[in-house]
Design a protein around this motif. Structure first.
Motif, mmCIF file in Angstrom:
data_model
loop_
_atom_site.group_PDB
_atom_site.id
_atom_site.type_symbol
_atom_site.label_atom_id
_atom_site.label_comp_id
_atom_site.label_asym_id
_atom_site.label_seq_id
_atom_site.Cartn_x
_atom_site.Cartn_y
_atom_site.Cartn_z
ATOM 1 N N GLY A 10 0.809 -1.212 0.000
ATOM 2 C CA GLY A 10 0.000 0.000 0.000
ATOM 3 C C GLY A 10 0.841 1.261 0.000
ATOM 4 N N PHE A 11 0.241 2.355 0.473
ATOM 5 C CA PHE A 11 0.893 3.657 0.423
ATOM 6 C C PHE A 11 2.204 3.700 1.206
ATOM 7 C CE2 PHE A 11 -3.621 5.419 -0.063
ATOM 8 C CZ PHE A 11 -3.500 5.504 -1.437
ATOM 9 N N GLY A 14 5.930 1.799 -0.421
ATOM 10 C CA GLY A 14 6.788 2.402 -1.437
ATOM 11 C C GLY A 14 7.999 3.130 -0.890
ATOM 12 N N PRO A 15 7.824 4.059 0.067
ATOM 13 C CA PRO A 15 8.988 4.763 0.613
ATOM 14 C C PRO A 15 9.994 3.835 1.284
ATOM 15 C CG PRO A 15 6.981 5.964 1.101
ATOM 16 C CD PRO A 15 6.557 4.643 0.537
ATOM 17 N N LEU A 16 9.506 2.790 1.973
ATOM 18 C CA LEU A 16 10.436 1.854 2.613
ATOM 19 C C LEU A 16 11.234 1.083 1.570
ATOM 20 C CD1 LEU A 16 11.525 0.480 5.172
ATOM 21 C CD2 LEU A 16 9.715 -1.229 4.896
ATOM 22 N N ALA A 39 3.515 -3.041 -8.943
ATOM 23 C CA ALA A 39 3.634 -1.590 -9.106
ATOM 24 C C ALA A 39 4.720 -1.020 -8.201
ATOM 25 C CB ALA A 39 2.292 -0.926 -8.802
ATOM 26 N N VAL A 40 4.859 -1.590 -6.994
ATOM 27 C CA VAL A 40 5.905 -1.141 -6.073
ATOM 28 C C VAL A 40 7.276 -1.621 -6.535
ATOM 29 C CG1 VAL A 40 6.800 -1.339 -3.716
ATOM 30 C CG2 VAL A 40 4.349 -1.020 -4.096
ATOM 31 N N LYS A 169 -4.415 14.278 2.682
ATOM 32 C CA LYS A 169 -3.996 13.263 1.721
ATOM 33 C C LYS A 169 -3.653 11.995 2.490
ATOM 34 C CE LYS A 169 -4.149 15.370 -2.283
ATOM 35 N NZ LYS A 169 -4.931 14.889 -3.432
ATOM 36 N N PHE A 170 -4.243 10.888 2.088
ATOM 37 C CA PHE A 170 -3.988 9.626 2.775
ATOM 38 C C PHE A 170 -2.647 9.052 2.350
ATOM 39 C CE2 PHE A 170 -8.644 9.848 2.851
ATOM 40 C CZ PHE A 170 -8.871 9.652 4.202
#
Length: 225
Positions: A10-11, A14-16, A39-40, A169-170
């Protein structure tokens, strides 16, 4: 090379993935929706997307055993299943969710197997705890005393992205954001414990002025005691 299994695409994932991919880790991103994992992972050469249902005990165990560390970003209700698998396989586990009573019961077994099960390593809870302790340590090192401490935590979208009625923004599960409002809030005020029932949370908001041009609305959240 250390093998890291990230559960959830999920959201937050990606950053991790972006960070760990720069640290020479071999990453696997698992999701019950393969297109989300793909997608990730598609941006990187060292990230493998897989289809995985964490409720499938055998499939989960097979993946946990292949990795050195598990990072669980699945809904909090599944963390206990993941923790049990990590205990059986003697693998480390990190989650970004609040520590539950059930998770606390795993403490002694984790110590006996020399593994870490670390919860509350996100933004809130997580970074807010660490930043608070840094403030406390700085005050103590300066020889001063702490009279009171209030911590406000939240995400502020860029003005160009602030385009919805909530002004929000979630960056994580929208459902979980709303479910968080179904918990009583606890905090200490003037040395006394205060409890705000869930049905009164949004009736106890406070205007918080951060600067001359920025005022936000805050409300008490979960157990801060």
């Amino acid at each position: 090379m250390s093998q890291v299994l990230i559960l959830g695409a999920g959201f937050v994932s990606g950053p991790l993935v972006s960070y760990l991919s720069r640290k020479n880790y071999s990453l696997t991103v698992a999701s019950h929706l393969i297109h989300e994992a793909e997608a990730v992972a598609d941006k990187y050469t060292d990230v493998t997307p897989i289809l995985l249902d964490v409720a499938d005990r055998d499939a989960l165990m097979a993946q946990v055993k292949r990795h050195d560390l598990v990072v669980s970003f699945v809904p909090f209700a599944y963390h206990e299943y993941v923790a049990e698998a990590c205990l059986e396989a003697a693998k480390h586990l990190v989650t970004a969710s609040y520590e539950t009573e059930q998770m606390r019961t795993f403490h002694d077994e984790a110590l006996a197997k020399n593994i870490c099960i670390v919860n509350e390593i996100g933004l809130d809870p997580g970074i807010d705890h660490l930043s608070a302790m840094q403030v406390f340590d700085d005050i103590i090192e300066a020889g001063s005393e702490l009279d009171s401490f209030v911590s406000w935590c939240g995400g502020i979208p860029a003005p160009s992205a602030n385009n919805n009625p909530l002004g929000y923004k979630f960056s994580w599960s929208p459902k979980s954001v709303l479910l968080a409002l179904l918990n009583d809030a606890k905090y200490i005020n003037n040395g006394k414990s205060q409890v705000i029932p869930e049905e009164q949370l949004l009736l106890n908001t406070e205007q918080v002025q951060f600067s001359d041009s920025l005022t936000l609305e805050g409300y008490p959240n979960r157990d801060s005691t």
